[in-house]
Design an enzyme around this catalytic site. Sequence first.
Site, short mmCIF file in Angstrom:
data_model
loop_
_atom_site.label_atom_id
_atom_site.label_comp_id
_atom_site.label_asym_id
_atom_site.label_seq_id
_atom_site.Cartn_x
_atom_site.Cartn_y
_atom_site.Cartn_z
N GLY A 1 46.25 41.89 50.07
CA GLY A 1 45.31 42.12 48.65
C GLY A 1 43.77 41.54 48.63
N ASP B 1 48.23 32.78 41.92
CA ASP B 1 49.37 33.10 40.71
C ASP B 1 50.10 31.81 40.64
OD1 ASP B 1 51.57 34.05 39.27
OD2 ASP B 1 51.08 36.41 39.69
C1 PRP Z 1 49.92 38.65 46.28
C2 PRP Z 1 48.56 38.05 46.19
C3 PRP Z 1 48.42 36.65 46.84
C4 PRP Z 1 49.79 36.18 46.13
C5 PRP Z 1 49.49 35.35 44.86
O1 PRP Z 1 50.09 39.15 47.72
O2 PRP Z 1 47.74 39.02 47.29
O3 PRP Z 1 48.35 36.66 48.25
O4 PRP Z 1 50.61 37.22 45.89
O5 PRP Z 1 50.73 35.08 44.52
P1 PRP Z 1 51.20 33.44 44.60
O6 PRP Z 1 50.16 32.69 44.10
O7 PRP Z 1 52.55 33.44 43.28
O8 PRP Z 1 51.94 33.16 45.64
P2 PRP Z 1 51.35 39.95 47.90
O9 PRP Z 1 52.52 39.21 48.26
O10 PRP Z 1 51.71 40.85 46.80
O11 PRP Z 1 51.03 40.70 49.30
P3 PRP Z 1 49.76 41.63 49.45
O12 PRP Z 1 48.52 40.75 49.45
O13 PRP Z 1 49.99 42.34 50.71
O14 PRP Z 1 49.60 42.57 48.20
#
Ligand code: PRP
Length: 173
Positions: free
Chosen positions: A41, A99
């Site tokens: 991300g 998040d």
């Molecule tokens: C997403 C984002 C953060 C995380 C935040 O990653 O990039 O790392 O979720 O969410 P949280 O605070 O609820 O833990 P994701 O797991 O979608 O992987 P990505 O980075 O490959 O999109």
Amino acid sequence: MVVGKPLFTEEEIQAKVRELAGMISSDYEGREPLVVGLLKGAFMFFSDLVRHIRVPLRIDFITASSYAKADTTGEVKIHCDMREDIENVDVLLVEDIVDTGITLNYLRERLLARAPRSLKICALLDKRERRIVDVPIDYRGFEIPNEFVVGYGLDYDNKYRNLPYIAIFKRSD
Ligand code: PRP
């Protein structure tokens, strides 16, 4: 599902990135931080941010995930760990969005166990309403409402990451 109007335009994002990089440059004056991007991300934010930081730095990456499409699994998987040794190093972890805080809290504890000299966190987006685990954010870009967003690195099912702006992703009906 459709991508709505930009929540933050490319220009707004770039202005915020420069502002954050300015603060980081002042705070790390005289030091040489290791800036660690959290993939996938943060790839776009990370590359924009580091090019505006004015102190010498090194980079590394961690690839981790916890989301399946739009929902957190609550379990953080490390797909590829960082390569640098961080003992006695000033580490700045760069994240696209906080998040629930589960991902960042897990990584923070994992990194702190390796005894860095300091560990700070920079996150472009903060969806505070959804927080389950409290994590300190030292450099925060924008606070956002409890909406699913895509673009500028953020995805739905690994798509839309290439958009240069951030938009709310909504059901089409
Ligand atoms: C997403 C984002 C953060 C995380 C935040 O990653 O990039 O790392 O979720 O969410 P949280 O605070 O609820 O833990 P994701 O797991 O979608 O992987 P990505 O980075 O490959 O999109």
